[in-house]
Design an enzyme around this catalytic site. Sequence first.
Site, PDB file in Angstrom:
ATOM      1  N   ALA A  65       1.000  -1.149   0.126  1.00 21.75           N
ATOM      2  CA  ALA A  65       0.120  -0.026   0.030  1.00 21.75           C
ATOM      3  C   ALA A  65       1.013   1.120  -0.015  1.00 21.75           C
ATOM      4  O   ALA A  65       2.062   1.286   0.761  1.00 21.75           O
ATOM      5  CB  ALA A  65      -0.868  -0.155   1.282  1.00 21.75           C
ATOM      6  N   GLY A 108       0.613  -4.836   1.085  1.00 23.27           N
ATOM      7  CA  GLY A 108      -0.641  -5.118   0.116  1.00 23.27           C
ATOM      8  C   GLY A 108      -0.142  -5.768  -1.280  1.00 23.27           C
ATOM      9  O   GLY A 108      -1.350  -6.251  -1.910  1.00 23.27           O
ATOM     10  N   GLU A 111      -0.511  -9.341  -0.647  1.00 26.24           N
ATOM     11  CA  GLU A 111      -1.905  -9.557  -0.242  1.00 26.24           C
ATOM     12  C   GLU A 111      -2.980  -9.630  -1.659  1.00 26.24           C
ATOM     13  O   GLU A 111      -3.756 -10.121  -1.703  1.00 26.24           O
ATOM     14  CB  GLU A 111      -2.409  -8.666   0.702  1.00 26.24           C
ATOM     15  CG  GLU A 111      -1.837  -8.695   1.942  1.00 26.24           C
ATOM     16  CD  GLU A 111      -2.048  -7.657   3.051  1.00 26.24           C
ATOM     17  OE1 GLU A 111      -2.114  -6.476   2.596  1.00 26.24           O
ATOM     18  OE2 GLU A 111      -2.413  -7.987   4.132  1.00 26.24           O
ATOM     19  N   GLU A 131       4.527  -5.045   7.134  1.00 30.00           N
ATOM     20  CA  GLU A 131       3.826  -4.082   7.777  1.00 30.00           C
ATOM     21  C   GLU A 131       4.342  -3.911   9.111  1.00 30.00           C
ATOM     22  O   GLU A 131       4.437  -2.641   9.855  1.00 30.00           O
ATOM     23  CB  GLU A 131       2.331  -4.551   7.705  1.00 30.00           C
ATOM     24  CG  GLU A 131       1.596  -4.323   6.398  1.00 30.00           C
ATOM     25  CD  GLU A 131       1.934  -5.415   5.758  1.00 30.00           C
ATOM     26  OE1 GLU A 131       2.675  -6.418   5.865  1.00 30.00           O
ATOM     27  OE2 GLU A 131       0.802  -5.674   4.809  1.00 30.00           O
TER      28      GLU A 131
END
Length: 257
Positions: A65, A108, A111, A131
Amino acid sequence: MSYETIIVETDGRVGLITLNRPKALNALNSQVMEETIAAAKAFDEDDEIGAIVLTGSEKAFAAGADIKEMQALNYVEAYGRDFFGQWERFAATRKPMIAAVSGYALGGGCELAMMCDIIVAADTAKFGQPEITLGVIPGMGGTQRLTRAVGKAKAMDLCLTGRMMDAEEAERSGLVARVVPAAELIATARETAKKIASFSLPSVMMAKEAVNRSYEQPLSEGLRFERRMFHSLFATDDQTEGMAAFTEKREAQFNNR
Ligand code: CO8
């Protein structure tokens, strides 16, 4: 629709989405999310498309992200707009999706690859959930889909240490379906998608739905669901054609009905 952060193409019955923010290693900001969801939805609704390939660049599938976009978020905003919960609409795509991963698939990015049905990795791929190094935890499936894919031991290792695993370890762990030389990645993903798209679409979609169902319910219910799906396919012309073609020793001509 015109896109600024992704490239959308078709190759016969295959839809291709390429994440395209090279300067930010394809970091996933809100625009990438909205465009990727829209492109997948358009392919899902297009009768001419039978499978989808999602890829990034040679250096990065996606490095997570967008940290710079997230940095200023506060709790009320994040919760209030269900920050990045919208990615579940991408994960709900009904046609098969192949993630072709080269380079970094972190946070992300990892993911997002796991939201796809098959991950094909270049031998340069690196997967991780870093993260924890940012003072947060995975938020798009890293503690859930990763655990189901690789088991608790590896998922804990990756989520708690933030370390990366290479393509070989990812394949050994069950995250990745195939590892290929980097130069062959896109061709392999396209060929795999073409193969899938050559089969009867209703049976392809039901196979995907039934496999995914195995995560959601006990074995007895999953087996019943699978059997009912199997039975329902006898309502299709393609079942008649597929089985006739086998007995007549010819190639089946499916028409997705
Ligand atoms: N976000 C924003 N920008 C990024 C990101 C990112 N995730 N990753 C890389 N970039 C940018 C860099 O800032 C840099 O930009 P600039 O040139 O303007 O400084 C550019 O991309 C190139 O990056 P580097 O210079 O760092 O390239 P290196 O080759 O040296 O390093 C790495 C590559 C190792 C991938 C490194 O960039 C890195 O560690 N990136 C961050 C990886 C990371 O921590 N990802 C997890 C992010 S958090 C997340 O994904 C949460 C998901 C869940 C959200 C949903 C909640 C509900």
